[in-house]
Design an enzyme around this catalytic site. Structure first.
Site: not given
Lengths: 395, 257
Positions: B45, B56
């Site tokens: 990814e 995140d």
């Protein structure tokens, strides 16, 4: 109330709004979406909410005819005195409502984001009132700049956590609060401070702030005998006091709605927060709306002298009001807002919050006739801005 | 059959790696991919850096900020990837936030992905219903798979709906967390892994979030078709020393039995 300017069943305002959130937040948002109207519309909830607004917050707030200001600008100016609310701004109308929803949903822990600290203080206040644990995220830079509000939150028992990413201001505090919610989906309720974020937040917050226009309608009629003011005006960052000021006038098309953005050092200075003037469509904090972004879709750091307007997005309803030309959008620079802050203080004996002072440019930027009436929402008081005023006015 | 489906048909216990494009240096994107393939990684990814990455944790946030400072953007990334298919054969997935893609233009983005040989896209803040209504057709046209996240709180019905309407893999978020937040696997998580396994999904499942080393990789592989390591790998990229050597050592250590 249903209106073509309000949210539809899909959570959209025209082409704006929705819930653009990672899967981790989906159950929380779905849950809130499914229950918020049922909770808010119960008699029990309304009774407790309105009682608290009356006895605890001090509502209704006055609609005050500003005589000297009216004379100066040769028109009729009314001020909706949200600055007289407990904790000093309109923010508490929303936090009272949301904490009652949180409690009904059985949540034990409250999180919030704050810029200048007004929403943080309003959240810490209702958490103390209800005996719930409170964590407020605040940009590390804002913590430094807003020491008195940080101390108020701590005295009220809240934990103030520094957001150290990005420019360390409101946008970053919002990111941190959302991350906290991702990590604590079961016991935590996120009290968002403005009409931003994923559906149903913009609608829920607007409903809680709609008390402002509900009162204006009754008070304006009492005072003047006529049904509608010609203009209702509010400053707009995320846009919660504007949403509340407009709410019950949305379908009264003869009433002109005016929202004033902060253009900082000037629209084209690169140091601005004028989202409608400069932004284009994108997705920020779970909502599709106008936002300030670069050509790569990175969100641009905003600037305004007023921390409460220092946000790179705007509530999706306001984006829709822009799209449909239902509202007029103006902007005020730091200097214009400062000039008005001093003038209002000297003419009316009311020290406005830096944010609220922006709204008054309507008096110079629109041609308002002498026989017309303008209602301006004084969203907060200036206590929190005294250090800015001391510096800028050599006090 | 696309490259992702082929991979899962031929191999078990897939190791998938996430890293941020343009990190630690702007030009590292493709060299990192080459090192990863050589070391035996199954699928990668590639993270599109975003100014406001709300799913995140600090490690990936920091890498994104660095990458943006380095000059990374979607435009630059597509330039870097323009001849990537001459260099690596493994499936490649782009992972990022919807705003960058929206700004780039959905049609233009999907087309570009197809042109450079990107096999799939993960956009965590693209709502699934929005995808079905307005995005799926465009991505299908360019043969780019959309990969969606599921979490311990996702109801079975929704997992099945996602499974029926996608054709890459299912990204199974291991716990309620942002990236890089937790390590180790609890009984509660094992029950969730088990629940999903019993759904007999048509798509393969990769487990991500909180997978950082050989132990957590091996443990999660028992319950899924493989695992995704993100933050731990991004941390490694910041280590001193030769990038290729560091990557090879990291990956070999996880894969050796």
């Amino acid at each position: 109330m249903s209106s073509k300017y309000n949210v539809d069943e899909q959570g959209m305002y025209g082409r704006f709004g929705g819930a653009w959130i990672p899967e981790m937040l989906q159950p929380n948002i779905d849950n809130l979406k499914n229950v918020y109207l049922d909770i808010i519309n119960t008699e029990e909830f309304q009774k407790e909410y309105l009682e608290l607004l009356k006895d605890y917050v001090g509502r209704p707030t006055p609609l005050y005819y500003a005589k000297r200001l009216s004379e100066k600008y040769n028109t009729h100016v009314y001020l909706k005195r949200e600055d007289l609310n407990h904790t000093g701004a309109h923010k508490i109308n929303n936090t009272i409502g949301q904490i009652l929803v949180a409690r009904k949903m059985g949540k034990k822990r409250i999180i919030a984001e704050t810029g200048a600290g007004q929403h943080g203080v309003a959240t810490a206040t209702v958490c103390a009132l209800m005996g719930l644990k409170c964590v407020v995220y605040m940009g590390a830079l804002d913590i430094e700049r807003q020491a008195p509000n940080v101390a108020r939150m701590k005295m009220l028992g809240a934990e103030v956590k520094a957001a150290t990413s990005g420019n360390q201001t409101l946008k970053d505090a919002t990111n941190e609060a959302l991350r906290d919610w991702i990590c604590n989906p079961e016991d935590t309720f996120y009290i968002i401070g403005s009409v931003v974020g994923p559906h149903p937040y913009p609608d829920m917050v607007a409903r809680f702030q709609s008390i402002i226009s509900k009162e204006i309608k009754v008070q304006f009629k009492e005072k003047t005998g006529s049904e509608y003011p010609d203009y209702v005006v509010a400053c707009v960052g995320g846009g919660s006091n504007a949403a509340g000021t407009f709410y019950h006038f949305l379908d009264d098309e003869q009433v002109k709605l005016v929202a004033v953005e902060a253009s900082g050092l000037g629209i084209n200075s690169g140091e601005t927060a004028a989202t409608i003037a400069l932004g284009d469509v994108g997705i920020i904090h779970g909502s599709k709306t106008f936002l300030m972004q670069d050509e790569d879709g990175q969100i641009v750091e905003p600037y305004s002298i007023s921390a409460g307007l220092d946000y790179p997005g705007i509530g999706p309803q306001h984006a829709h009001l822009k799209d449909t030309d239902r509202a007029i959008f103006l902007d005020a620079t730091d200097q214009e807002a400062l000039d008005f802050a001093l003038e209002i203080t000297r003419l009316e004996g009311i020290i406005p919050a830096m944010e609220s002072a922006h709204a008054f440019v309507v008096l110079t930027k629109l041609n308002i006739a002498p026989n017309q009436s303008v209602v301006i929402t004084m969203s907060g008081r200036g206590d929190k801005d005294m250090s800015t005023y001391m510096k800028r006015f050599n006090l | 059959m696309n490259r992702i489906q082929q991979l899962f048909q031929n191999k078990k216990d897939i190791l998938s790696i996430y890293f941020t494009a343009g990190y630690p240096n702007l030009g590292d994107t493709v060299p990192v991919l080459e090192s990863l393939e050589e070391a035996g990684v199954g699928i990668v990814e590639i993270g599109i850096p975003f100014s406001d990455p709300l799913a995140d944790g600090p490690t990936i946030q920091h890498s994104g900020q660095t990458a943006l400072k380095n000059g990374m953007s979607l435009k630059v990334l597509f330039e870097q990837l323009s001849d990537v298919r001459k260099k690596v054969k493994m499936p490649l997935v782009l992972m990022g936030y919807i705003n960058n893609v929206h700004k780039y233009g959905i049609e233009a983005f999907a087309k570009k992905c197809g042109e450079v040989g990107i096999d799939g896209v993960i956009l965590p803040d693209l709502p699934f219903q929005e995808y079905l209504n307005h995005y799926k057709e465009t991505f299908d046209k360019h043969s780019v798979s959309n990969i969606f996240l599921i979490t311990p709180q996702t109801p079975d019905k929704r997992i099945k709906l996602i499974d029926e309407n996608t054709n890459g893999f299912i990204y199974m978020v291991s716990s309620a967390a942002v990236t890089g937040a937790k390590t180790g696997i609890s009984d509660e998580q094992l029950a969730y892994f088990d629940r999903v396994k019993k759904l007999n999904l048509k798509n393969p499942v990769l487990i991500g979030f909180g997978i950082s080393d050989k132990a957590s990789y091996q443990e999660t592989c028992k319950y899924a078709d493989g695992a995704i390591i993100g933050s731990a790998f991004v941390k490694l990229l910041a280590q001193p020393g030769d990038l290729n050597t560091n990557i090879t050592t990291f990956v070999k250590n996880i894969l050796e039995s």
